[in-house]
Design a protein around this motif. Structure first.
Motif, PDB file in Angstrom:
ATOM      1  N   LEU A  82       0.842  -1.197   0.000  1.00  0.00           N
ATOM      2  CA  LEU A  82       0.000   0.000   0.000  1.00  0.00           C
ATOM      3  C   LEU A  82       0.879   1.248   0.000  1.00  0.00           C
ATOM      4  CD1 LEU A  82      -2.890   1.115   0.080  1.00  0.00           C
ATOM      5  CD2 LEU A  82      -2.794   1.031   2.558  1.00  0.00           C
ATOM      6  N   GLN A  84       3.674   1.601  -1.544  1.00  0.00           N
ATOM      7  CA  GLN A  84       4.106   1.868  -2.927  1.00  0.00           C
ATOM      8  C   GLN A  84       3.035   2.654  -3.673  1.00  0.00           C
ATOM      9  OE1 GLN A  84       5.554  -1.400  -5.242  1.00  0.00           O
ATOM     10  NE2 GLN A  84       6.870  -2.180  -3.635  1.00  0.00           N
ATOM     11  N   ILE A  85       1.774   2.293  -3.409  1.00  0.00           N
ATOM     12  CA  ILE A  85       0.672   2.998  -4.076  1.00  0.00           C
ATOM     13  C   ILE A  85       0.627   4.444  -3.589  1.00  0.00           C
ATOM     14  CG2 ILE A  85      -1.838   3.090  -4.369  1.00  0.00           C
ATOM     15  CD1 ILE A  85      -1.850   0.022  -4.247  1.00  0.00           C
ATOM     16  N   PHE A  86       0.787   4.650  -2.275  1.00  0.00           N
ATOM     17  CA  PHE A  86       0.797   6.011  -1.730  1.00  0.00           C
ATOM     18  C   PHE A  86       1.929   6.833  -2.343  1.00  0.00           C
ATOM     19  CE2 PHE A  86      -1.320   4.516   2.441  1.00  0.00           C
ATOM     20  CZ  PHE A  86      -2.562   4.962   2.023  1.00  0.00           C
ATOM     21  N   VAL A  87       3.131   6.230  -2.424  1.00  0.00           N
ATOM     22  CA  VAL A  87       4.290   6.971  -2.938  1.00  0.00           C
ATOM     23  C   VAL A  87       4.044   7.435  -4.374  1.00  0.00           C
ATOM     24  CG1 VAL A  87       6.753   6.811  -3.543  1.00  0.00           C
ATOM     25  CG2 VAL A  87       5.939   5.829  -1.409  1.00  0.00           C
ATOM     26  N   SER A  88       3.360   6.600  -5.153  1.00  0.00           N
ATOM     27  CA  SER A  88       3.134   6.964  -6.557  1.00  0.00           C
ATOM     28  C   SER A  88       1.980   7.958  -6.721  1.00  0.00           C
ATOM     29  CB  SER A  88       2.874   5.704  -7.390  1.00  0.00           C
ATOM     30  OG  SER A  88       1.639   5.134  -7.025  1.00  0.00           O
ATOM     31  N   LYS A  89       1.326   8.314  -5.631  1.00  0.00           N
ATOM     32  CA  LYS A  89       0.200   9.256  -5.710  1.00  0.00           C
ATOM     33  C   LYS A  89       0.648  10.674  -5.343  1.00  0.00           C
ATOM     34  CE  LYS A  89      -3.774   6.329  -5.224  1.00  0.00           C
ATOM     35  NZ  LYS A  89      -4.294   6.668  -6.538  1.00  0.00           N
ATOM     36  N   ILE A  91       0.557  12.723  -3.098  1.00  0.00           N
ATOM     37  CA  ILE A  91       0.375  13.078  -1.683  1.00  0.00           C
ATOM     38  C   ILE A  91       1.736  13.245  -1.032  1.00  0.00           C
ATOM     39  CG2 ILE A  91      -1.894  12.038  -1.356  1.00  0.00           C
ATOM     40  CD1 ILE A  91      -0.580   9.593  -0.237  1.00  0.00           C
TER      41      ILE A  91
ATOM     42  N   THR B  52       7.527   4.870 -11.430  1.00  0.00           N
ATOM     43  CA  THR B  52       6.456   5.340 -10.543  1.00  0.00           C
ATOM     44  C   THR B  52       7.024   6.113  -9.338  1.00  0.00           C
ATOM     45  OG1 THR B  52       6.409   3.159  -9.493  1.00  0.00           O
ATOM     46  CG2 THR B  52       4.777   3.580 -11.195  1.00  0.00           C
ATOM     47  N   THR B  53       8.228   6.613  -9.487  1.00  0.00           N
ATOM     48  CA  THR B  53       8.887   7.544  -8.550  1.00  0.00           C
ATOM     49  C   THR B  53       9.239   6.936  -7.190  1.00  0.00           C
ATOM     50  OG1 THR B  53       6.989   8.520  -7.402  1.00  0.00           O
ATOM     51  CG2 THR B  53       7.475   9.424  -9.572  1.00  0.00           C
ATOM     52  N   GLN B  54       9.312   5.623  -7.121  1.00  0.00           N
ATOM     53  CA  GLN B  54       9.609   5.018  -5.817  1.00  0.00           C
ATOM     54  C   GLN B  54      11.085   4.755  -5.610  1.00  0.00           C
ATOM     55  OE1 GLN B  54       7.103   1.529  -5.132  1.00  0.00           O
ATOM     56  NE2 GLN B  54       6.044   2.288  -6.933  1.00  0.00           N
ATOM     57  N   LYS B  77       3.451  12.411 -10.645  1.00  0.00           N
ATOM     58  CA  LYS B  77       2.492  11.656  -9.817  1.00  0.00           C
ATOM     59  C   LYS B  77       1.015  11.865 -10.151  1.00  0.00           C
ATOM     60  CE  LYS B  77       5.632  11.025  -5.959  1.00  0.00           C
ATOM     61  NZ  LYS B  77       5.823  11.033  -4.534  1.00  0.00           N
ATOM     62  N   ILE B  80      -0.074   9.334 -13.021  1.00  0.00           N
ATOM     63  CA  ILE B  80       0.200   7.889 -13.050  1.00  0.00           C
ATOM     64  C   ILE B  80      -0.603   7.130 -11.992  1.00  0.00           C
ATOM     65  CG2 ILE B  80       2.546   8.192 -13.960  1.00  0.00           C
ATOM     66  CD1 ILE B  80       3.615   7.629 -11.111  1.00  0.00           C
ATOM     67  N   LEU B  82      -0.559   2.963 -10.132  1.00  0.00           N
ATOM     68  CA  LEU B  82       0.258   1.752 -10.014  1.00  0.00           C
ATOM     69  C   LEU B  82      -0.523   0.604  -9.394  1.00  0.00           C
ATOM     70  CD1 LEU B  82       3.094   0.237  -9.740  1.00  0.00           C
ATOM     71  CD2 LEU B  82       3.266   1.350  -7.503  1.00  0.00           C
TER      72      LEU B  82
END
Lengths: 246, 300
Positions: A82, A84-89, A91, B52-54, B77, B80, B82
């Protein structure tokens, strides 16, 4: 503004669905973080020790849960991807941190309200001192949350099982072993140590506000330590925190 | 034309010395579906994590919609979404909770997030289960909730890292349908998968990667024609000696796959096989055959 609205959305995401489907969770948390230790205080210390126990339950409910939210919950987010999903958003990391911390406040709210009300009912709080007591409790919450975030940053790849063990031990140490449910004076000449431990420092302040401990140097030390530790741990956390991996 | 995704000479060496990406270069056109296939550890997930910028790469560039993901992640961001590999839902949440809250974090109103969540859950066939807690759902249903969250995001570029792993064929096709509908609406999808049939069915282009770099890329038919074999014959029975002159023979236990260099020899091979009392089945070359031959796999 989006920083706070995102934090609030994350806090709700991490609490509302669970509370809606498992409302008994609140009762369990209330018992574990305040009710059970309070029962033992009453059983083994008698009614005379109940005010100290109530202070312990009041100050420890939110910080103890914050430790679980900030370290264990974030570790679980890594595990479920989850995070990883937050980081790509779009926020901010601070929204995530605030959201995770606020969710612990939502879970602990019934305990804080109940034990606060009992302290008022017993005449230990006036409305004005209750506000200051909530402030001290929140400072403890900030320190413990930051500690949890620092731990989760250092142990980012720890398994949820290892993290669970570490956090349980730490929560036990900070909320039960230190003078949270009993007065710092029980430590004799070592009472000053309690000022440097966040939950017992908050307990020292609340006890002096309630008139069950003297408003003296220990209270002042506890305030100072909470403010300094809160600032220090928050700075360390901000410096250490990485939204992106290198 | 601005490519939706552009990766140039991308390298990533992890702290433990693992070289996950070694000069990876590839492009995904806007409004197209690019599927990245490769063996386990080929660098697919690492590339997705950089895009995806991670993850910060060791060298090279990665752009999404013309924006450098390393230098300006905040500009990337909002565009995109993910689906991470092996992502799991929170057990207490329902699919609706999961999709709604994640959509809300896109900065849309509650009403918009609700409407998008309902639409996305319909697209993945979860509308009747949308309020059931995830602990009561199957693994495939939970996986669909995660895919629905990406669909509901409204993002222009979607990165889906093995999104259909563990799904049954019917549901998989439902997801494929959703993916193609999104592409028809102009969204770009970068998909990684181990399912060769999935790559053949949904892709506009396929990139084959290995050891952190691109091996080849093209349309599915380009990829299929990138090897010399034109058809294959699966021989069943005892050892099928004497067929090596028709093409490469790959042993597979009690059967053998003969990759024919010339399609017209298929009848000849089948006649010879039947005369030996063996059974034979001729079929066109599949993407899986190409994958096997390109990446030099050895089965025995």
């Amino acid at each position: 503004m989006k920083l706070f609205s995102d934090a609030w959305t994350i806090a709700k995401m991490k609490s509302i669905p669970d509370l809606k489907r498992n409302p008994l969770t609140l009762a369990i948390l209330l018992l574990l973080t305040g009710g059970m230790p309070l029962t033992f205080v009453y059983m083994f210390g008698g009614a005379a020790n109940l005010p100290n126990g109530l202070v312990g339950a009041f100050v420890s409910s939110a910080p103890a849960l914050a430790l679980f939210a900030s370290a264990q919950d974030i570790n679980f987010d890594n595990f479920t991807k989850l995070r990883q999903i937050f980081v790509s958003k779009p926020i901010r990391p601070m929204s995530y941190v605030l959201g995770a911390s606020l969710s612990s406040l939502l879970y602990s709210a019934p305990g804080v309200i109940l034990f606060g009300a009992l302290l008022m009912q017993r005449g230990l709080f006036t409305p004005a001192s209750a506000v200051v007591a909530v402030g001290a409790m929140l400072l403890g919450w900030v320190v413990v949350s930051s500690m949890g975030f620092i731990i989760s940053g250092y142990l980012i790849n720890a398994s949820p099982y290892s993290m669970n063990a570490i956090i349980n031990l730490l929560a036990f140490g900070l909320a039960y072993i230190t003078p949270v449910y009993y007065p710092a004076s029980s430590l004799g000449s070592l009472a000053w140590i309690s000022a440097f431990l966040p939950i017992s420092a908050a307990a020292n302040i609340v006890r002096s506000l309630g008139g069950i401990a003297p408003m003296g140097s220990l209270t002042a030390m506890s305030w100072a330590a909470l403010v300094i530790e809160g600032a220090l741990f928050s700075l360390v956390f901000v410096a250490r925190s990485k939204w992106r991996e290198s | 034309m601005v490519e939706a995704v552009e990766v140039e000479a991308l390298s990533k060496v992890y702290k433990n010395g693992t070289k996950a990406l070694q000069g990876m270069s590839l492009k995904a056109e806007k409004g197209r579906l690019l599927t990245v296939i490769g063996r386990n550890g080929a660098g697919k997930t690492t590339m997705v994590r950089v895009l995806t910028t991670q993850l910060v790469p060791s060298s090279g560039t990665a752009r999404v919609l013309g924006v450098d993901v390393v230098a300006e992640p905040d500009k990337v961001k909002p565009h995109i979404a993910l689906v991470p590999q092996e992502a799991q839902t929170n057990q207490s949440m329902s699919p609706w909770d999961y999709v709604y809250y994640l959509t809300k974090l896109e900065g849309v109103s509650s009403g918009e997030a609700k409407s998008r969540a309902i639409d996305a859950l319909q697209q993945v066939g979860l509308e009747s289960l949308s309020n059931k807690p995830c602990y009561s759902l199957s693994g495939g249903e939970k996986r669909r909730a995660i895919v629905a969250a990406a669909i509901a995001s409204g993002a222009e570029v979607l990165f889906l890292d093995e999104p259909t792993t563990g799904l049954d064929p019917i549901i998989r096709r439902q997801i494929w349908l959703s993916l193609r509908k999104m592409v028809e609406k102009g969204r770009t999808i970068v998909l990684t998968t181990h399912l060769m049939e999935e790559a053949e069915m949904v892709s506009d282009r396929i990139a084959v990667v290995d050891h952190g770099s691109l091996v080849t890329s093209g349309t599915p038919s380009d990829i299929r024609s990138s090897i010399t074999a034109k058809a294959r014959v699966v021989l069943r029975g005892s050892h099928a000696d004497g067929f090596e002159s028709y093409g490469e023979l790959v042993k597979l236990g009690d059967r053998e796959i003969l990759y024919l260099d010339r399609e017209e020899t298929a009848n000849e091979v089948v006649s010879a096989t039947l005369s030996k009392g063996l059974s034979a089945e001729v079929s066109p070359i599949t993407l899986e055959d190409v994958f096997y031959k390109l990446l030099g796999g050895q089965m025995e």
